[in-house]
Design a protein around this motif. Structure first.
Motif, PDB file in Angstrom:
ATOM      1  N   LEU A   4      56.569  20.795  23.983  1.00 27.81           N
ATOM      2  CA  LEU A   4      56.053  21.054  25.317  1.00 27.81           C
ATOM      3  C   LEU A   4      54.549  20.821  25.342  1.00 27.81           C
ATOM      4  O   LEU A   4      53.800  21.442  24.591  1.00 27.81           O
ATOM      5  N   LYS A   5      54.109  19.929  26.219  1.00 25.40           N
ATOM      6  CA  LYS A   5      52.688  19.607  26.354  1.00 25.40           C
ATOM      7  C   LYS A   5      52.238  20.051  27.749  1.00 25.40           C
ATOM      8  O   LYS A   5      52.667  19.485  28.757  1.00 25.40           O
ATOM      9  N   PRO A   6      51.382  21.064  27.825  1.00 22.75           N
ATOM     10  CA  PRO A   6      50.983  21.575  29.143  1.00 22.75           C
ATOM     11  C   PRO A   6      50.106  20.594  29.913  1.00 22.75           C
ATOM     12  O   PRO A   6      49.176  20.006  29.361  1.00 22.75           O
ATOM     13  N   LEU A   7      50.419  20.414  31.197  1.00 21.50           N
ATOM     14  CA  LEU A   7      49.592  19.612  32.099  1.00 21.50           C
ATOM     15  C   LEU A   7      48.694  20.506  32.938  1.00 21.50           C
ATOM     16  O   LEU A   7      47.549  20.166  33.226  1.00 21.50           O
ATOM     17  N   ALA A   8      49.239  21.635  33.354  1.00 21.92           N
ATOM     18  CA  ALA A   8      48.560  22.612  34.198  1.00 21.92           C
ATOM     19  C   ALA A   8      49.430  23.867  34.142  1.00 21.92           C
ATOM     20  O   ALA A   8      50.553  23.809  33.610  1.00 21.92           O
ATOM     21  N   PRO A   9      48.956  24.994  34.654  1.00 25.62           N
ATOM     22  CA  PRO A   9      49.815  26.174  34.656  1.00 25.62           C
ATOM     23  C   PRO A   9      51.161  25.899  35.313  1.00 25.62           C
ATOM     24  O   PRO A   9      51.242  25.412  36.433  1.00 25.62           O
ATOM     25  N   GLY A  10      52.228  26.161  34.573  1.00 26.46           N
ATOM     26  CA  GLY A  10      53.571  26.037  35.119  1.00 26.46           C
ATOM     27  C   GLY A  10      54.192  24.666  35.051  1.00 26.46           C
ATOM     28  O   GLY A  10      55.299  24.475  35.576  1.00 26.46           O
ATOM     29  N   ILE A  11      53.554  23.705  34.390  1.00 25.85           N
ATOM     30  CA  ILE A  11      54.142  22.372  34.277  1.00 25.85           C
ATOM     31  C   ILE A  11      53.816  21.771  32.915  1.00 25.85           C
ATOM     32  O   ILE A  11      52.679  21.854  32.440  1.00 25.85           O
ATOM     33  N   TRP A  12      54.848  21.174  32.291  1.00 26.37           N
ATOM     34  CA  TRP A  12      54.734  20.581  30.965  1.00 26.37           C
ATOM     35  C   TRP A  12      55.444  19.222  30.954  1.00 26.37           C
ATOM     36  O   TRP A  12      56.327  18.954  31.764  1.00 26.37           O
ATOM     37  N   THR A  13      55.060  18.380  30.009  1.00 23.47           N
ATOM     38  CA  THR A  13      55.833  17.183  29.706  1.00 23.47           C
ATOM     39  C   THR A  13      56.368  17.294  28.293  1.00 23.47           C
ATOM     40  O   THR A  13      55.852  18.057  27.456  1.00 23.47           O
TER      41      THR A  13
END
Length: 243
Positions: A4-13
């Motif tokens: 899991l790679k965080p993009l912003a709070p509450g969203i990952w790629t």
């Protein structure tokens, strides 16, 4: 990979392993994949184009919250949903236009629970907006917008492969299809199937969201200048040709 790679709070790629796809002239190629995970306001997880199942990834997701939604954004992005459904039997598997027929033709054993529609369902309407990108005679794709982070989530409408990460054959195919970084766009074989007026209307809807970043299922994502990248990637809609 499978992290899991965080993009912003509450969203990952999550970058998954490569998958195979038939290419022109009967050639088979492998290319990288990416899924997007959003934590909804109720704590549940929304998984866009799930990648290959992997125990470590499942464990990381289970620490975040229950997996509630498995989304096929177009008829090519369904391969691993059946495996995820076995791991998370209470999750809703969402079907895109034509995916049931495509899966049956490929002999895939998968049962979808619900269909995507023009408007987001109540389950995620508070967190995500969506649009059925119309205009193609062969395939339509649902695109999604994570409101809190202003992230546009795409599957194949833009592909942006980094040349250095591709084998020679895929570099040649990518150049032919117009999907190489930094000038990624809709693959050529799909571009030629669009009725421009419908597609332009959908692009205008996407631009109206004012996205700040774009997640792609294949290739380098756009972490900045998202609106400019959208206009660049879809400039073929304003030309008399598709190149």
């Amino acid at each position: 990979m499978n992290t899991l790679k965080p993009l912003a709070p509450g969203i990952w790629t999550v970058d998954g392993p490569s998958v195979s796809l038939d290419a022109p002239f009967g050639l088979g190629v492998r290319f990288p994949t990416r899924m997007t995970v959003v934590q909804l306001s109720n704590g549940g997880l929304w998984c866009h184009s799930p990648t290959a199942p992997e125990a470590g990834l499942f464990a990381a997701l289970d620490q975040l919250g229950p997996v509630e939604h498995l989304v096929s954004p177009n008829k090519l992005h369904y391969t691993h949903i059946a495996a995820w459904k076995r791991r998370y039997p209470h999750a809703v598997a969402w079907a895109s236009p034509g995916v049931r027929e495509r899966a049956a033709k490929q002999g895939a054993e998968i049962a979808f629970d619900a269909d995507l529609h023009d408007d987001p369902p109540t389950a995620w309407a508070e967190d995500l907006d969506q649009l059925r990108f119309r205009g193609s005679s062969v395939m339509e794709e649902f695109v999604f917008f994570h409101c809190a982070s202003r992230t546009l989530i795409l599957a194949d409408l833009i592909e942006n492969f980094e040349v250095a990460k591709l084998p020679m054959l895929l570099r040649w195919i990518g150049r032919l299809g117009g999907v190489l970084d930094p000038d990624g766009k809709t693959p050529l074989d799909w571009r030629v199937t669009f009725y421009r007026a419908d597609a332009r209307f959908c692009l205008a809807r996407m631009l109206a969201w004012r996205p700040q970043q774009i997640v792609l299922a294949h290739g380098r994502c756009y972490s900045q200048n998202a609106e400019a990248e959208l206009r660049r990637a879809f400039r073929w809609l304003n030309w008399g040709r598709v190149f």
